[in-house]
Write an enzyme that holds these catalytic residues in place. Structure first.
Site, short mmCIF file in Angstrom:
data_model
loop_
_atom_site.label_atom_id
_atom_site.label_comp_id
_atom_site.label_asym_id
_atom_site.label_seq_id
_atom_site.Cartn_x
_atom_site.Cartn_y
_atom_site.Cartn_z
N TYR A 52 -15.57 2.14 7.50
CA TYR A 52 -14.12 2.29 7.73
C TYR A 52 -13.86 3.10 9.00
CZ TYR A 52 -9.46 4.35 6.74
OH TYR A 52 -8.16 4.80 6.80
N GLY A 66 0.83 -1.21 0.00
CA GLY A 66 0.00 0.00 0.00
C GLY A 66 0.86 1.25 0.00
N LYS A 93 -12.04 1.76 12.36
CA LYS A 93 -10.81 2.36 12.90
C LYS A 93 -11.03 2.78 14.36
CE LYS A 93 -7.77 2.20 9.53
NZ LYS A 93 -6.50 1.45 9.70
C1 AKB Z 1 -9.67 7.52 3.10
O1 AKB Z 1 -9.96 8.44 2.33
O2 AKB Z 1 -10.43 6.57 3.35
C2 AKB Z 1 -8.34 7.55 3.79
C3 AKB Z 1 -8.45 8.23 5.11
C4 AKB Z 1 -8.84 9.63 5.19
O3 AKB Z 1 -8.20 7.60 6.12
N1 AKB Z 1 -7.37 8.23 2.94
#
Ligand code: AKB
Length: 350
Positions: free
Chosen positions: A154, A13, A158
């Site tokens: 996401y 990545g 996190k």
């Molecule tokens: C995303 O856009 O998902 C990542 C982030 C802001 O963590 N680049």
């Protein structure tokens, strides 16, 4: 004898490539690079070992425990915010179950070699959820404990993994007769939108910044998927690597918390366009907002308060917006597109 090593997941990545380059440049010890896909030859050459595998494959992780003495982990593998919205179940498995698997590996390693394993985890501004633009503008630079109400899978992943890491470090098996600490020393930085001169992001919602710059350098038109006024914090990739490694090497006694904001510069999409047009005359940049993706960016803060990182472990970015463009992005990106190969698309972190 097993050689001490540092495990990097998601090694192909964007952050993984930058981290491996930085480790190799400093001779910081052996890297075991794990990714779903084989690493390209150049990157693999800078690693002690490369493993093509899945962080959900517990048999593979058990083999790692038996073959290596892992003293630190940079767990970078994740599905980013946009891709996670299209495959939320997969995102939860990779982003949460995968992280739990690596935390358990860190715990087993610490038991085997009797030393703590520093577990470095990139979190994100995606853990924040500002309810509307008026609140976002009023909030300005948010601190770590404000507005932790993510609106994406996401961001939820996190935020939960931040708590999971804190649990392993401070409260693991707190009701057991054997109260031996887990041996996991979890540390996390919340990254803003990262911009690399050498790789193109994929699957993120902050990707428009890097996409706009690279498209202009290639002479290609770019339709920006957020509005001109969309504003979030950004960071040049070298500063992201600096933040990760600086926190990783900070004395545990200096840490007042396990999760830190790190910031560098905040730009609106229009300010970004202005800088790109100044660097690439005639660049064709339009704004064609994707309302759903733009709405995600509107929940993220305009900027972050990183005073805790500055106080605890001396964080300070090297690249403000001017230096990021003039000294890092433009000279390197122009080099790529002046007859050189296109920056490699950062493989989806695995
Ligand atoms: C995303 O856009 O998902 C990542 C982030 C802001 O963590 N680049």
């Amino acid at each position: 004898m097993r050689k001490p090593a540092t495990l990097v997941t998601g090694a192909s990545g964007e952050v993984g490539q930058g981290l491996i380059d930085a480790y190799a440049a400093r001779g910081d010890g052996e890297i075991i690079a794990l990714d779903l896909r084989p690493l390209d030859a150049g990157l693999a050459a800078r690693c002690g070992a490369t493993i093509a595998g899945d962080i959900l494959d517990e048999n593979l992780l058990q083999r790692l425990v038996s073959e290596y003495e892992i003293q630190a982990i940079y767990h970078l593998a994740a599905l980013l915010s946009t891709r996670a919205e299209y495959t939320p179940d997969t995102a939860h498995r990779v982003n949460v179950n995968g992280t739990l698997n690596l935390l358990k590996l860190a715990h087993e390693q610490a038991r085997w070699h009797g030393r703590t394993v520093v577990f470095n985890f990139p979190s994100s501004i995606a853990v924040y959820g500002l309810p509307d633009l008026a609140t976002k503008i009023k909030a300005g630079r948010v601190s770590e404990d404000e507005h932790n109400v993510p609106t994406t899978m996401y961001g939820c992943n996190k935020l939960y993994c931040e708590h999971l890491g804190r649990y392993f470090t401070r409260h693991y098996r707190q009701l057991a007769a054997d109260r031996t600490p887990s041996g996991v020393d979890f540390r996390s930085v919340r990254f803003p939108g990262l911009i690399s001169a050498f790789t193109l992001p994929s699957g993120g919602t902050s990707d428009y910044a890097a996409e706009m710059i690279h498209a202009a350098a290639e002479g290609k038109p770019y339709a920006c998927f957020v509005s001109r006024d969309a504003r979030i914090p950004f960071m040049a990739m070298p500063d992201a690597i600096k933040a990760l490694t600086q926190l990783a090497h900070a004395p545990a006694s200096s840490l007042s918390r396990r999760v830190y904001n790190v910031g560098a510069f905040s730009l609106s999409a229009a300010e970004l366009q202005d800088r790109v047009l100044a660097a690439f005359h005639g660049a064709r940049i339009t704004f064609e907002p994707d309302l759903q993706r733009a709405a995600i960016v509107d929940t993220w803060p305009e900027d972050v308060d990183d005073s805790a990182a500055r106080a605890d472990w001396g964080w300070k970015p090297d690249f403000d917006a001017d230096r990021a463009f003039e000294e890092y992005l433009l000279p390197n990106i122009r080099g790529f597109y002046r007859g050189k190969e296109r920056p490699c698309d950062a493989a989806e972190p695995g």
